[in-house]
Design a protein around this motif. Structure first.
Motif, short mmCIF file in Angstrom:
data_model
loop_
_atom_site.label_atom_id
_atom_site.label_comp_id
_atom_site.label_asym_id
_atom_site.label_seq_id
_atom_site.Cartn_x
_atom_site.Cartn_y
_atom_site.Cartn_z
N VAL A 1 -0.34 6.58 -2.03
CA VAL A 1 0.15 7.23 -3.17
C VAL A 1 -0.26 8.69 -2.96
O VAL A 1 0.45 9.63 -3.12
N PRO B 1 -15.57 9.79 -15.10
CA PRO B 1 -15.55 8.77 -14.29
C PRO B 1 -14.92 7.30 -14.91
O PRO B 1 -14.41 6.64 -14.21
N GLU B 2 -15.10 7.45 -16.12
CA GLU B 2 -14.46 6.02 -17.06
C GLU B 2 -13.04 6.23 -17.00
O GLU B 2 -12.41 5.15 -17.31
N VAL B 3 -12.40 7.40 -16.67
CA VAL B 3 -10.91 7.41 -16.81
C VAL B 3 -10.29 6.99 -15.47
O VAL B 3 -9.32 6.55 -15.53
N GLY B 4 -11.08 7.11 -14.40
CA GLY B 4 -10.53 6.83 -13.00
C GLY B 4 -9.39 7.60 -12.68
O GLY B 4 -9.38 8.80 -12.96
N ASN B 5 -8.45 6.94 -12.07
CA ASN B 5 -7.32 7.69 -11.41
C ASN B 5 -6.29 8.18 -12.41
O ASN B 5 -5.14 8.58 -12.03
N PHE B 6 -6.53 7.60 -13.51
CA PHE B 6 -5.41 7.78 -14.67
C PHE B 6 -4.72 9.03 -14.64
O PHE B 6 -3.44 9.17 -14.80
N TYR C 1 -2.47 10.12 -11.73
CA TYR C 1 -1.01 9.37 -11.78
C TYR C 1 -0.17 9.70 -12.92
O TYR C 1 0.90 10.29 -12.67
N THR C 2 -0.82 10.16 -14.21
CA THR C 2 0.12 10.73 -15.07
C THR C 2 0.62 12.22 -14.88
O THR C 2 1.54 12.47 -14.83
N MET D 1 0.93 13.42 -12.00
CA MET D 1 2.04 13.35 -11.00
C MET D 1 3.34 12.91 -11.52
O MET D 1 4.31 13.56 -11.43
N MET E 1 8.30 7.17 -6.32
CA MET E 1 7.03 7.51 -6.59
C MET E 1 6.83 7.48 -8.29
O MET E 1 5.66 6.90 -8.58
N LEU F 1 6.23 3.64 -8.99
CA LEU F 1 5.16 3.11 -8.56
C LEU F 1 3.94 3.92 -9.22
O LEU F 1 2.82 3.04 -9.59
N SER F 2 3.87 5.22 -9.87
CA SER F 2 2.84 5.58 -10.58
C SER F 2 2.68 5.23 -11.99
O SER F 2 1.58 4.81 -12.39
N LEU G 1 0.69 2.05 -11.38
CA LEU G 1 -0.55 2.28 -11.14
C LEU G 1 -1.16 2.87 -12.60
O LEU G 1 -2.48 2.67 -12.60
N VAL G 2 -0.60 3.38 -13.42
CA VAL G 2 -1.16 3.93 -14.59
C VAL G 2 -1.58 2.87 -15.35
O VAL G 2 -2.72 2.70 -15.82
N GLU H 1 -4.59 1.10 -13.96
CA GLU H 1 -5.73 1.79 -14.19
C GLU H 1 -6.11 1.55 -15.80
O GLU H 1 -7.36 1.34 -15.91
N ILE H 2 -5.24 1.38 -16.59
CA ILE H 2 -5.65 1.23 -17.85
C ILE H 2 -6.13 -0.41 -17.93
O ILE H 2 -7.07 -0.59 -18.61
N ARG I 1 -9.89 -0.15 -16.56
CA ARG I 1 -10.45 0.48 -17.38
C ARG I 1 -11.09 -0.01 -18.82
O ARG I 1 -12.14 -0.23 -19.26
#
Lengths: 282, 320
Positions: free
Chosen positions: A221, A257-262, A265-266, A268, B121, B124-125, B128-129, B132-133, B136
């Protein structure tokens, strides 16, 4: 603050070296190669084998990795990839995901699923600490090396005959081949160099990105973000996208750190919806 | 002229004899394999999921690498509802259908624009979002541990979900059949034909007065809803939800199932899911860890040999 910025830049440069081959594949042949990360993984594992088992010095192993992975890339391009260029995007996706799965499973089978580390020499483990910034020697090396690489790529692309042929092939493959440019050969070489660069990126990034059999999927990704957000062929777009991504990711992991990769991706999704052809597209 | 068009449409949607055979075989599978009902359940859910991707990919022409987003969303929604005491399975299923349709509707606007690559993309994202939710928001979803031991009321108050999947698999098969009927109706209707037209040639379709984007949005939402139901079924029949429902390999697997069975054909997903799950069951008995290698090898071989060539085999056998 400056430390985070610097680490982000180093990370971004690394991402660029990893992804620039993909930018060319996508730009030239409009080929969606999700398996690009597999070449990086190959480079990483090769570096682990060379440095840790064969005792090759770390810096000396980089050119070996480059050549070895480039040869593998060339072989793959001539043997299988070539046949898939003209297929639909769906076929390309299926094909390259298949390659990723195979590569991951093979590495898992032969090397185990544990994370691997490249033994860095002592002089790269130093940290330069001043009152406002702390810089690791290894990251400094990455920034210097990748920066030089970017300049070199830029030079090749804009000032050499090969670069001119490549740009011609990017803009219009049919006209380029009409002018006597062997588009297939140009592309094969570019593919090989791109794979080799990904291999170097994998070798250098093992320390920072982590190296295990899931590497190609985990960073797929990221590579795609660099390429699509950066937009098309050319060096500048993907390069700035990679820097942006690197800084944003490191800063995000450091401050939130708690949000991560969120966030990544958003962002993007937003970038792609607003600028489907890339942020820096012409 | 209009009569002939009517006749042509009706002919295309008429039930073929083999379709009855197919569904009779599905029902027979449940009765004849009482000890394999957990697998039957898995196949039915995978088939439903693959059918949903077929609507997006085969009919809508949208290459999605994140279809697990809706599957996982449905599963998690059901899990969360059950956790907070809403344990009626039918109501949970309907909630998942509605909420997934809403999510599909919202995200459909993201995939309307752009090339195949940016669609890949974006889909996919989106997944992925959501991943992640789910990862977390531990207080809601249990994070990496997932939600275990979810309890649901007995179906219609009298059929309790058992350990061997007897009730669960029958339930999944019935839901699969009902949604298959709905999808068949959707695809066979003039509306469905306009969706196909919109995917095949957007410019011409727009020129004859069919709103292309509206057709794609409707199809995407409908497919998302079906995928959400599939996820919800999984949560209810296995009483367990984990991050796995949103994982990337789920999106890739379902795509494989669909292309093996043949996209653009409602039975394609079902047959592909059947083949995929049987193969997985068999291969993972031999090499449990390296199942992925064979999936990959299969995908590569499939593309190199030619997807259309392989996909036409079952269709040719059945249609003739």
């Amino acid at each position: 603050m400056l430390t985070v910025l610097f680490d982000g830049v180093a990370y971004g440069m690394l991402l660029f070296v990893l992804a620039c081959g993909l930018a060319v594949t996508l730009g030239v042949m409009n080929f969606i190669n999700l398996a690009h990360g597999a070449f990086a993984m190959a480079g990483g594992y090769l570096a682990v084998a060379l440095v840790n088992r064969a005792g090759v010095p770390f810096l000396a192993c980089l050119p070996i990795v480059f050549i070895a992975v480039a040869v593998v890339g060339l072989a793959m391009e001539r043997l299988v990839y070539r046949h898939v260029y003209a297929r639909s995007h769906l076929d390309q996706v299926l094909f390259s995901i298949g390659l990723v799965f195979m590569a991951s499973a093979m590495v898992d089978y032969t090397q185990g699923s544990a994370q691997q580390f490249v033994g860095l020499p002592a002089f790269l483990r130093v940290r330069f600490v001043t009152s406002f910034v702390s810089i690791g020697a290894y990251r400094l090396l990455i920034v210097g090396f990748c920066g030089a690489l970017v300049l070199l790529l830029h030079y090749i692309l804009t000032r050499t005959g090969f670069g001119a042929r490549l740009r011609a092939a990017v803009d219009d493959p049919r006209v380029a081949s009409g002018l006597g440019i062997n588009v297939g050969a140009v592309f094969a070489i570019t593919f090989a160099v791109g794979s080799g660069l990904a291999g170097i990126g994998g070798a250098m990034g093992a320390e920072i990105l982590g190296l295990d059999p899931t590497f190609p999927l985990k960073y797929m990704v990221y590579f795609l973000i660099v390429v699509t957000v950066g937009g098309g062929a050319g060096i500048a777009g993907p390069f700035f996208a990679a820097l942006l991504l690197g800084v944003a990711d490191v800063a995000g992991k450091y401050y939130l750190p708690e949000v991560g990769n969120f966030v990544i991706y958003t962002l993007m999704i937003v970038a792609l919806v607003l600028r489907p052809r890339g942020l820096f597209a012409r | 002229m209009i009569d002939r068009a009517h006749a042509a449409l009706a002919k295309a949607t008429r039930w073929h004899p083999w379709e009855f055979v197919f569904w009779a075989a599905v029902a027979a599978g449940w009765f004849l394999l009482p000890e394999r009902r957990l697998l039957v359940n898995e196949i039915a859910i995978a088939g439903l999921f693959a059918m949903s991707l077929d609507l997006v990919l085969g009919y809508g022409g949208i290459v999605s690498l994140g279809h697990a987003a809706f599957f996982g969303f449905g599963a998690y929604l059901t899990g969360v509802l059950a956790k907070y005491g809403f344990t009626n399975p039918i109501l949970d299923l309907i909630s998942a259908a509605i909420a997934s349709a809403a999510l599909g509707w919202l995200s459909s606007f993201l995939v309307l624009r752009g090339s195949d690559l940016s669609r890949i993309m974006v889909t996919l994202s989106v997944s992925l979002v959501l991943f992640e939710i789910a990862n977390r928001a531990t207080w809601l979803t249990g994070g990496a541990d997932g939600m275990q031991g979810l309890m649901f009321d007995p179906l219609f108050g009298s059929y309790e979900f058992d350990l061997f999947g007897s009730v669960g698999s029958a339930y999944s098969i019935i839901v699969l059949f009902l949604l298959f009927l709905a999808a068949r109706r959707y695809i066979g209707s003039p509306f469905g034909w306009s969706v196909r037209a919109a995917a095949a040639n957007p410019l011409r379709t727009a020129a004859i007065g069919i709103p292309v984007n509206a057709r794609l949005i409707a199809t995407y939402s409908f497919a998302a809803s079906i995928a959400g139901v599939a996820g919800s079924l999984l949560a209810e029949t296995t009483q367990f939800v984990s991050l796995d429902v949103l994982a990337f390999h789920r999106s890739a697997d379902v795509m494989l199932m669909l292309v093996v069975g043949g996209a653009g054909w409602l039975y394609g997903g079902l047959i592909g899911a059947l083949g995929f799950k049987l193969l997985q069951d068999w291969l993972s008995g031999i090499t449990p860890q390296y199942w992925q290698f064979w999936v990959g090898a299969f995908l590569v071989g499939l593309v190199l040999v030619g997807r259309e060539r392989i996909a036409s085999w079952p269709r040719r056998l059945l249609r003739r």
